[in-house]
Design a protein around this motif. Sequence first.
Motif, PDB file in Angstrom:
ATOM      1  N   TYR A 158       0.833  -1.208   0.000  1.00 53.64           N
ATOM      2  CA  TYR A 158       0.000   0.000   0.000  1.00 53.64           C
ATOM      3  C   TYR A 158       0.870   1.263   0.000  1.00 53.64           C
ATOM      4  O   TYR A 158       0.676   2.164  -0.811  1.00 53.64           O
ATOM      5  CB  TYR A 158      -0.950   0.001   1.207  1.00 53.64           C
ATOM      6  N   VAL A 159       1.821   1.320   0.930  1.00 53.50           N
ATOM      7  CA  VAL A 159       2.685   2.504   1.040  1.00 53.50           C
ATOM      8  C   VAL A 159       3.516   2.662  -0.237  1.00 53.50           C
ATOM      9  O   VAL A 159       3.661   3.775  -0.765  1.00 53.50           O
ATOM     10  CB  VAL A 159       3.580   2.426   2.294  1.00 53.50           C
ATOM     11  N   GLY A 160       4.036   1.556  -0.751  1.00 50.39           N
ATOM     12  CA  GLY A 160       4.811   1.604  -1.988  1.00 50.39           C
ATOM     13  C   GLY A 160       3.989   2.111  -3.154  1.00 50.39           C
ATOM     14  O   GLY A 160       4.477   2.906  -3.972  1.00 50.39           O
ATOM     15  N   TRP A 161       2.748   1.655  -3.247  1.00 49.55           N
ATOM     16  CA  TRP A 161       1.865   2.112  -4.321  1.00 49.55           C
ATOM     17  C   TRP A 161       1.635   3.617  -4.231  1.00 49.55           C
ATOM     18  O   TRP A 161       1.692   4.325  -5.234  1.00 49.55           O
ATOM     19  CB  TRP A 161       0.530   1.359  -4.253  1.00 49.55           C
ATOM     20  N   GLU A 162       1.383   4.106  -3.021  1.00 49.04           N
ATOM     21  CA  GLU A 162       1.169   5.548  -2.835  1.00 49.04           C
ATOM     22  C   GLU A 162       2.384   6.358  -3.287  1.00 49.04           C
ATOM     23  O   GLU A 162       2.248   7.366  -3.976  1.00 49.04           O
ATOM     24  CB  GLU A 162       0.841   5.856  -1.366  1.00 49.04           C
ATOM     25  N   TRP A 163       3.584   5.905  -2.917  1.00 47.43           N
ATOM     26  CA  TRP A 163       4.797   6.615  -3.315  1.00 47.43           C
ATOM     27  C   TRP A 163       5.030   6.518  -4.820  1.00 47.43           C
ATOM     28  O   TRP A 163       5.361   7.509  -5.476  1.00 47.43           O
ATOM     29  CB  TRP A 163       6.019   6.076  -2.570  1.00 47.43           C
ATOM     30  N   ALA A 164       4.873   5.327  -5.373  1.00 48.26           N
ATOM     31  CA  ALA A 164       5.128   5.130  -6.801  1.00 48.26           C
ATOM     32  C   ALA A 164       4.172   5.968  -7.646  1.00 48.26           C
ATOM     33  O   ALA A 164       4.598   6.613  -8.622  1.00 48.26           O
ATOM     34  CB  ALA A 164       5.014   3.644  -7.165  1.00 48.26           C
ATOM     35  N   VAL A 165       2.904   5.986  -7.296  1.00 49.94           N
ATOM     36  CA  VAL A 165       1.925   6.764  -8.051  1.00 49.94           C
ATOM     37  C   VAL A 165       2.239   8.261  -7.961  1.00 49.94           C
ATOM     38  O   VAL A 165       2.176   8.983  -8.962  1.00 49.94           O
ATOM     39  CB  VAL A 165       0.490   6.459  -7.555  1.00 49.94           C
ATOM     40  N   ALA A 166       2.591   8.732  -6.765  1.00 56.85           N
ATOM     41  CA  ALA A 166       2.920  10.153  -6.594  1.00 56.85           C
ATOM     42  C   ALA A 166       4.110  10.540  -7.465  1.00 56.85           C
ATOM     43  O   ALA A 166       4.083  11.570  -8.157  1.00 56.85           O
ATOM     44  CB  ALA A 166       3.212  10.455  -5.122  1.00 56.85           C
ATOM     45  N   GLY A 167       5.155   9.715  -7.449  1.00 58.53           N
ATOM     46  CA  GLY A 167       6.328  10.009  -8.273  1.00 58.53           C
ATOM     47  C   GLY A 167       6.027   9.898  -9.761  1.00 58.53           C
ATOM     48  O   GLY A 167       6.452  10.738 -10.562  1.00 58.53           O
ATOM     49  N   TRP A 168       5.285   8.861 -10.139  1.00 57.24           N
ATOM     50  CA  TRP A 168       4.969   8.635 -11.550  1.00 57.24           C
ATOM     51  C   TRP A 168       4.185   9.807 -12.133  1.00 57.24           C
ATOM     52  O   TRP A 168       4.441  10.260 -13.248  1.00 57.24           O
ATOM     53  CB  TRP A 168       4.198   7.326 -11.711  1.00 57.24           C
ATOM     54  N   HIS A 169       3.211  10.321 -11.380  1.00 58.75           N
ATOM     55  CA  HIS A 169       2.416  11.457 -11.860  1.00 58.75           C
ATOM     56  C   HIS A 169       3.281  12.703 -12.040  1.00 58.75           C
ATOM     57  O   HIS A 169       3.054  13.466 -12.980  1.00 58.75           O
ATOM     58  CB  HIS A 169       1.254  11.753 -10.916  1.00 58.75           C
ATOM     59  N   LYS A 170       4.250  12.877 -11.166  1.00 60.91           N
ATOM     60  CA  LYS A 170       5.133  14.038 -11.301  1.00 60.91           C
ATOM     61  C   LYS A 170       6.069  13.891 -12.506  1.00 60.91           C
ATOM     62  O   LYS A 170       6.374  14.860 -13.190  1.00 60.91           O
ATOM     63  CB  LYS A 170       5.952  14.231 -10.021  1.00 60.91           C
ATOM     64  N   ILE A 171       6.510  12.668 -12.769  1.00 55.87           N
ATOM     65  CA  ILE A 171       7.449  12.430 -13.869  1.00 55.87           C
ATOM     66  C   ILE A 171       6.739  12.473 -15.221  1.00 55.87           C
ATOM     67  O   ILE A 171       7.279  13.006 -16.195  1.00 55.87           O
ATOM     68  CB  ILE A 171       8.174  11.075 -13.677  1.00 55.87           C
ATOM     69  N   THR A 172       5.529  11.925 -15.298  1.00 53.11           N
ATOM     70  CA  THR A 172       4.841  11.794 -16.585  1.00 53.11           C
ATOM     71  C   THR A 172       3.741  12.826 -16.797  1.00 53.11           C
ATOM     72  O   THR A 172       2.981  12.716 -17.766  1.00 53.11           O
ATOM     73  CB  THR A 172       4.223  10.383 -16.720  1.00 53.11           C
ATOM     74  N   GLY A 173       3.642  13.810 -15.923  1.00 51.47           N
ATOM     75  CA  GLY A 173       2.588  14.815 -16.049  1.00 51.47           C
ATOM     76  C   GLY A 173       2.717  15.631 -17.323  1.00 51.47           C
ATOM     77  O   GLY A 173       3.752  15.628 -18.003  1.00 51.47           O
ATOM     78  N   ASP A 174       1.643  16.326 -17.661  1.00 54.69           N
ATOM     79  CA  ASP A 174       1.636  17.155 -18.869  1.00 54.69           C
ATOM     80  C   ASP A 174       2.702  18.245 -18.813  1.00 54.69           C
ATOM     81  O   ASP A 174       3.324  18.576 -19.822  1.00 54.69           O
ATOM     82  CB  ASP A 174       0.257  17.799 -19.062  1.00 54.69           C
ATOM     83  N   LYS A 175       2.885  18.816 -17.632  1.00 55.44           N
ATOM     84  CA  LYS A 175       3.932  19.820 -17.443  1.00 55.44           C
ATOM     85  C   LYS A 175       5.059  19.202 -16.624  1.00 55.44           C
ATOM     86  O   LYS A 175       4.822  18.333 -15.801  1.00 55.44           O
ATOM     87  CB  LYS A 175       3.389  21.038 -16.690  1.00 55.44           C
ATOM     88  N   ALA A 176       6.266  19.677 -16.868  1.00 56.62           N
ATOM     89  CA  ALA A 176       7.411  19.209 -16.083  1.00 56.62           C
ATOM     90  C   ALA A 176       7.203  19.587 -14.618  1.00 56.62           C
ATOM     91  O   ALA A 176       6.695  20.672 -14.315  1.00 56.62           O
ATOM     92  CB  ALA A 176       8.704  19.815 -16.608  1.00 56.62           C
ATOM     93  N   PHE A 177       7.567  18.691 -13.713  1.00 56.02           N
ATOM     94  CA  PHE A 177       7.426  18.957 -12.283  1.00 56.02           C
ATOM     95  C   PHE A 177       8.299  20.137 -11.901  1.00 56.02           C
ATOM     96  O   PHE A 177       9.471  20.218 -12.266  1.00 56.02           O
ATOM     97  CB  PHE A 177       7.826  17.719 -11.470  1.00 56.02           C
ATOM     98  N   ASP A 178       7.710  21.073 -11.154  1.00 63.08           N
ATOM     99  CA  ASP A 178       8.448  22.230 -10.675  1.00 63.08           C
ATOM    100  C   ASP A 178       8.005  22.529  -9.250  1.00 63.08           C
ATOM    101  O   ASP A 178       6.846  22.865  -9.014  1.00 63.08           O
ATOM    102  CB  ASP A 178       8.203  23.436 -11.574  1.00 63.08           C
TER     103      ASP A 178
END
Length: 174
Positions: A21-41
Motif C-alpha cells: 500500500y505505502v509503496g503504491w502511494e509513493w510510486a503513483v505520486a512520483g509517476w504522476h510528477k514524472i509523466t505529467g503534462d507539465k514538467a514537475f516544478d
Amino acid sequence: MMNWLRGNNYAAILLTMIRLYVGWEWAVAGWHKITGDKAFDATGYLKGAIAKPVLESGTNDLVYANYVAFLKNFALPHIGWFNVLVPWGELLVGIGLLIGALTTTAVFFGLLMNFMYMFAGTVSTNPWLVLLGFFIIAAGANAGKFGVDHLILPYLHKWFDKLLERFHLKTKLR
C-alpha cells in the motif's frame, strides 16, 4: 511486540500488505510528477512554504525556523536538483517498497520525505504514511521477507562482513 513484528510469518504477511500500500502511494505520486503534462516544478510549493511557514498558534513564532532557512537558502537556489530528486525519489521509494528491495532503506527515505512535507506545512496523507512507515522500519528485514530482500540481503550481509574483516572492524563492532 517487536519480536513478533521482526520474526513472525503472519507479521511478515501483514507487513507485506502495508508495504505494498505505502509503496503504491509513493510510486503513483512520483509517476504522476514524472509523466505529467507539465514538467514537475517545486518552485511554487517551496515559495509557499517559505511565505506561509508553520507558526506556533500562541506567539506566531516559526516552529521550524531552521527548515524555512534551508528552503530559502539551499532548496530554492538549487531548485533544479529538487525538481529531479523529488519525483524520482518518490518513484524509487515506491518501487523499492512494491518489490520489497532494500525495504528499510526505501521506507527510511520515504519517511524523510514525509517529514519534509510536514515541516513545510503539508498534512495530506503524510501522517498516515509516517505511521505505516514506522511499522515497516521497525520490522526490519521481516517487512521485505516476501520480496526481493529475501534474496539480496544474505549477499549484502556477506559483502558487508567481508568489508568489515578487510578493515579489521568485525570484532571491534560486535
